[in-house]
Motif scaffolding. Structure first.
Motif, mmCIF file in Angstrom:
data_model
loop_
_atom_site.group_PDB
_atom_site.id
_atom_site.type_symbol
_atom_site.label_atom_id
_atom_site.label_comp_id
_atom_site.label_asym_id
_atom_site.label_seq_id
_atom_site.Cartn_x
_atom_site.Cartn_y
_atom_site.Cartn_z
ATOM 1 N N GLY A 165 0.825 -1.201 0.000
ATOM 2 C CA GLY A 165 0.000 0.000 0.000
ATOM 3 C C GLY A 165 0.859 1.251 0.000
ATOM 4 O O GLY A 165 2.090 1.201 0.173
ATOM 5 N N TRP A 166 0.225 2.377 -0.200
ATOM 6 C CA TRP A 166 0.930 3.658 -0.214
ATOM 7 C C TRP A 166 1.094 4.157 1.210
ATOM 8 O O TRP A 166 0.120 4.331 1.953
ATOM 9 C CB TRP A 166 0.172 4.669 -1.081
ATOM 10 C CG TRP A 166 0.164 4.258 -2.523
ATOM 11 C CD1 TRP A 166 1.200 3.769 -3.250
ATOM 12 C CD2 TRP A 166 -0.958 4.274 -3.418
ATOM 13 N NE1 TRP A 166 0.807 3.476 -4.537
ATOM 14 C CE2 TRP A 166 -0.520 3.782 -4.668
ATOM 15 C CE3 TRP A 166 -2.298 4.660 -3.275
ATOM 16 C CZ2 TRP A 166 -1.352 3.674 -5.770
ATOM 17 C CZ3 TRP A 166 -3.133 4.544 -4.371
ATOM 18 C CH2 TRP A 166 -2.670 4.072 -5.608
ATOM 19 N N PHE A 167 2.327 4.415 1.578
ATOM 20 C CA PHE A 167 2.673 4.748 2.944
ATOM 21 C C PHE A 167 2.378 6.211 3.252
ATOM 22 O O PHE A 167 2.578 7.091 2.411
ATOM 23 C CB PHE A 167 4.173 4.462 3.165
ATOM 24 C CG PHE A 167 4.685 4.818 4.530
ATOM 25 C CD1 PHE A 167 4.302 4.076 5.639
ATOM 26 C CD2 PHE A 167 5.541 5.887 4.709
ATOM 27 C CE1 PHE A 167 4.771 4.390 6.904
ATOM 28 C CE2 PHE A 167 6.015 6.219 5.967
ATOM 29 C CZ PHE A 167 5.634 5.473 7.065
ATOM 30 N N ARG A 168 1.871 6.475 4.474
ATOM 31 C CA ARG A 168 1.781 7.825 5.026
ATOM 32 C C ARG A 168 2.517 7.829 6.359
ATOM 33 O O ARG A 168 2.450 6.861 7.110
ATOM 34 C CB ARG A 168 0.326 8.231 5.279
ATOM 35 C CG ARG A 168 -0.460 8.675 4.055
ATOM 36 C CD ARG A 168 -1.136 7.533 3.335
ATOM 37 N NE ARG A 168 -2.124 8.069 2.401
ATOM 38 C CZ ARG A 168 -3.420 8.217 2.697
ATOM 39 N NH1 ARG A 168 -3.871 7.858 3.882
ATOM 40 N NH2 ARG A 168 -4.253 8.739 1.810
ATOM 41 N N GLU A 169 3.195 8.914 6.653
ATOM 42 C CA GLU A 169 3.923 9.028 7.914
ATOM 43 C C GLU A 169 3.019 9.656 8.977
ATOM 44 O O GLU A 169 2.517 10.761 8.795
ATOM 45 C CB GLU A 169 5.171 9.890 7.735
ATOM 46 C CG GLU A 169 5.973 10.050 9.010
ATOM 47 C CD GLU A 169 7.161 10.984 8.869
ATOM 48 O OE1 GLU A 169 7.831 11.240 9.885
ATOM 49 O OE2 GLU A 169 7.414 11.464 7.741
ATOM 50 N N LEU A 170 2.810 8.932 10.070
ATOM 51 C CA LEU A 170 2.086 9.451 11.231
ATOM 52 C C LEU A 170 3.105 9.788 12.312
ATOM 53 O O LEU A 170 3.889 8.921 12.722
ATOM 54 C CB LEU A 170 1.102 8.417 11.759
ATOM 55 C CG LEU A 170 -0.282 8.368 11.122
ATOM 56 C CD1 LEU A 170 -1.005 7.096 11.549
ATOM 57 C CD2 LEU A 170 -1.104 9.570 11.525
ATOM 58 N N THR A 171 3.110 11.032 12.773
ATOM 59 C CA THR A 171 4.105 11.430 13.763
ATOM 60 C C THR A 171 3.724 11.027 15.178
ATOM 61 O O THR A 171 4.561 11.064 16.074
ATOM 62 C CB THR A 171 4.339 12.948 13.715
ATOM 63 O OG1 THR A 171 3.118 13.631 14.052
ATOM 64 C CG2 THR A 171 4.798 13.385 12.335
ATOM 65 N N LYS A 172 2.464 10.664 15.409
ATOM 66 C CA LYS A 172 1.987 10.203 16.701
ATOM 67 C C LYS A 172 1.160 8.941 16.486
ATOM 68 O O LYS A 172 0.649 8.702 15.392
ATOM 69 C CB LYS A 172 1.132 11.274 17.388
ATOM 70 C CG LYS A 172 1.871 12.566 17.696
ATOM 71 C CD LYS A 172 2.901 12.361 18.805
ATOM 72 C CE LYS A 172 3.600 13.683 19.128
ATOM 73 N NZ LYS A 172 4.611 13.521 20.192
#
Length: 592
Positions: A69-76
C-alpha cells in the motif's frame, strides 16, 4: 485540451463530474486506486479480505493487492481509515447523511451561536447552502433510515435518559432521531427473510439488512449498479457521470481513468499577473509506470484531506499564508460500548440508523458492526489496557471503571454475543487548530514523490475539543445506562482518522484559508477543491459526506458560471435522481 480535470473519484470528485457532464462539459476524472466494476464477483463479506490495510480490497494502495500500500507518515500513534479507488472512502461509509449544524455558518443568530468554533465559520449562510443540500439529497437520494430492533433500543434508551425526539433536518436543540441516510429503502422481500435465494433483484430492492456495510454494498444481488442499496459514489454519482450523454439532453459522458496517480499540478504565472494559473496535471499509470500529462481549463482537487496537501506541496504551489494542510479536524472520535443482559439487535440491519445530536458539542450514533470490527474497536485506546495500566491518564465518568482497551476474558465475554452490545460512536465538534496538519515527509518518499506526513496529536487539543469529547462520552454512557446496560466501557480511542475535514479549508479571510467562498484556491486561479478538505470547520460534528457533496454541487455551479459562461441550475431545475428510470436504462445500456 479538456474542459475540466478532476483528481480523485471518492466522495466529492464524482459529484462535480456528474454535474458538469450533464451540462455538456468535457470532464476527465483521474483516480489513483482501482475501479471495482463487478463487486458481486470481486467482493466478499470477510472483514480481513475487504478491509486489511495490507492486502484488502479497501485500502490506500494500488489495485494489485500483492503490491504494498501507499505509505503515510504518522508522527503520533493513531490509524488512518481511508480507501483508494472509485468510490473512495464512501465504499465503506454507512450512508449517514445528516446536514451540518446551522450554527457553523456565517450569519447564524441562534441561542447556541457561541458554542461553536466561532473563529472559523462557513463564509456564507445556511440559507444559501440549503438548496444545495436539497439537490444532493434528491440526487442520491437521501431518505429517513428504516427502523429495526437496535434503533428502537437506542431511542428507548435516549428517551429514558431525558432526551426528546427531533423532527426535520435542521438541528438547533439536543435530541434523538432516525438517521437521514443514503441507503435505498427495503422493498419486496428485503427485510423479511434471510434466504438469499429470495433476496435477488427484482424480488428484493433496496437494503436487505445484511449488516455488512463496512465491506461495501453489493446488494441486492443482480440489481443494476445504480440500484445497489447504499449510495456510495460508485453506486450513485459515478454511474450518472458515465452515462450523462444517454439520460440528459446535451450531456456528455465523463472519461474515468483508474490506476492513474496524479503527481503534479501544472501551473504557470502569466505575464503581468501576480498569481499562478492551473493549466493541467501530470499523472502516472500505477500498473505500467508510464507518465502522462493532460491540459484543462479548470483543475479540481478531490483526493482527500491527506493527499490534497501532499500534491499541493509536491507541485511546489505557493502557500503564502501557511495554511495549506493546516487546521485538520477529525471529530476526535471515541467509542462507548454497552453490554446488555438481553438482545438489542447489535448486528441487525444497516450499520447505523439512529443518532442523537447536541448542538455546540457534536453528535453520537448507534453503530453496529460484524464481530471482527467490534473486536478491533474494543482493542484501541490511548489510555492503555483497561484495569491493567492507564498510561497516567486514569479517567472516570458515567461509564464503568477506567477507560481503556479491553482484553482477555473480558473481551471474550463481550464478544460471546455481539447482539447484546450497543456501540455508540462519538463525533466531536472539534476546533480548527493550526498545529493539526498534513504536510510532506522529510524522510520517506515513494514512486510518486515525498509521502504525506500527518501530525495529529490527541493529547494536544483545545480545551473546547476536550470538553466536547468528554461531554459526549458521558451522555452516551448515560443513555446506555438508562436503557439497562449491565456494563459500559469507554475506549478513549487513539486518533482514528476516519472523519477528516478542513486541511485545505475555505474561509472569508485570506489570512487563514486556502480557498475562497467558491472553493477556488486563493493562490492559483482555476484550481478548485471539492471534498472534505475544503470544509471550513468540523461542521458541528455530524458526518461530513452530505455537506461535502452539497458543497461540491455548489462549487460545480460556480465553476460553470465563472469559466464556461453558464447559469445557475440549482435554483431553476429539478435534480435527476440517481435511481431515475432513465438513469437505470442508461446504466443497463452501457453495461456499467
Amino acid at each position: 485540451m479538456r474542459d475540466v480535470i478532476i483528481i480523485g473519484a471518492g466522495g466529492g470528485g464524482p459529484v462535480v463530474a456528474k454535474e458538469l457532464a450533464e451540462r455538456g462539459l468535457d470532464v476527465l476524472v483521474l483516480e489513483a486506486g482501482a475501479r471495482h466494476a463487478n463487486p458481486e464477483q470481486e467482493w466478499s463479506y470477510l472483514e480481513n479480505h475487504m478491509n486489511s490495510t495490507l492486502t484488502g480490497k479497501f485500502r490506500v494502495g494500488p489495485s494489485d493487492p500483492t503490491r504494498p500500500g501507499w505509505f503515510r507518515e504518522l508522527t503520533k500513534p493513531g490509524s488512518i481509515s481511508q480507501v483508494a479507488g472509485v468510490g473512495g472512502t464512501t465504499l465503506h461509509y454507512y450512508g449517514n447523511s445528516p446536514r451540518a449544524m446551522p450554527g457553523v455558518f456565517a450569519g447564524y443568530r441562534g441561542a447556541d451561536r457561541n458554542l461553536y468554533d466561532t473563529r472559523f465559520r462557513f463564509p456564507f449562510t445556511y440559507d444559501e447552502m440549503r438548496p444545495y443540500y436539497e439537490w444532493t439529497e434528491a440526487t442520491l437520494p437521501v431518505q429517513t433510515a428504516a427502523m429495526g430492533k437496535k434503533e428502537k433500543a437506542f431511542f428507548d434508551s435516549a428517551e429514558a435518559a431525558g432526551l426528546s425526539p427531533l423532527t426535520g433536518k435542521d438541528v438547533t436543540r439536543a435530541g434523538f432521531r432516525p438517521q437521514e441516510n443514503a441507503i435505498l429503502q427495503p422493498g419486496g422481500n428485503a427485510g423479511k427473510t434471510r434466504d438469499s435465494s429470495q433476496l435477488r433483484y427484482p424480488d428484493a430492492t433496496g437494503c436487505t439488512f445484511c449488516g455488512h456495510c463496512f465491506q461495501g454494498c453489493q446488494i441486492p444481488k443482480g440489481a443494476p449498479r445504480n440500484l445497489k442499496a447504499r449510495r456510495s459514489t460508485d453506486n450513485s454519482y459515478i454511474p450518472m457521470a458515465l452515462t450523462a450523454d444517454l439520460y440528459k439532453p446535451g450531456g456528455k459522458a465523463v472519461t474515468l481513468l483508474s490506476d492513474a496517480y496524479v503527481t503534479r499540478i501544472i501551473s504557470d504565472r502569466p505575464r503581468f499577473s501576480l498569481g499562478r494559473v492551473a493549466r493541467g496535471v501530470e499523472w502516472r499509470d500505477t500498473n505500467t509506470g508510464e507518465t502522462h500529462s493532460e491540459e484543462a481549463r479548470v483543475v479540481i482537487m478531490a483526493g482527500g484531506c491527506i493527499e490534497n496537501p501532499r500534491l499541493w506541496h509536491n507541485s511546489e504551489l505557493p502557500d503564502f499564508n501557511g495554511w495549506v494542510g493546516r487546521g485538520l479536524t477529525d471529530h476526535a472520535l471515541d467509542w462507548v460500548v454497552g453490554q446488555f443482559p438481553h438482545d438489542v439487535g447489535g448486528t441487525e440491519g444497516a450499520a447505523s440508523s439512529s443518532r442523537a445530536d447536541f448542538p455546540g458539542y457534536g453528535s453520537i450514533e448507534n453503530t453496529a458492526n460484524m464481530p471482527a470490527i467490534h473486536a478491533n474497536n474494543l482493542s484501541d485506546s490511548n489510555t492503555g489496557i483497561r484495569s491493567l495500566y492507564d498510561n497516567g491518564q486514569a479517567n472516570t465518568g458515567s461509564w464503568d471503571g477506567k477507560s481503556g482497551r479491553v482484553y482477555g476474558t473480558e473481551l471474550k465475554d463481550m464478544m460471546s454475543d455481539v447482539n447484546r452490545l450497543m456501540a455508540v460512536l462519538i463525533l466531536t465538534d472539534d476546533d480548527v487548530e493550526y498545529q493539526n496538519r498534513v504536510d510532506v515527509s522529510q524522510a520517506f518518499t515513494d514512486e510518486h514523490g515525498p509521502v504525506a506526513r500527518v501530525r495529529m496529536e490527541k493529547r494536544n487539543r483545545s480545551r473546547r475539543t476536550v470538553r466536547n469529547r468528554n461531554y459526549l462520552t458521558n451522555r452516551a454512557a448515560e443513555i446506555l445506562r438508562a436503557g439497562g446496560a449491565s456494563k459500559i466501557i469507554r475506549m478513549d480511542w487513539n486518533p482514528v482518522l476516519l472523519h477528516m475535514q478542513s486541511s485545505m479549508r475555505m474561509g472569508d479571510s485570506a489570512r487563514n484559508s486556502v480557498l475562497d467562498e467558491n472553493c477556488e484556491a486563493r493562490a492559483v486561479e482555476g484550481l478548485y477543491i471539492a471534498d472534505h478538505s475544503a470544509l471550513p470547520n468540523a461542521i458541528g460534528g455530524p458526518n461530513p459526506t452530505l455537506t461535502s457533496q452539497a458543497l461540491a454541487t455548489r462549487t460545480a455551479e460556480k465553476i460553470f458560471q465563472k469559466h464556461f459562461g453558464g447559469d445557475s441550475w440549482v435554483s431553476r431545475e429539478s435534480p435527476v435522481s440517481s435511481i431515475n428510470d432513465a438513469v437505470t436504462r442508461a446504466v443497463i445500456q452501457r453495461g456499467i
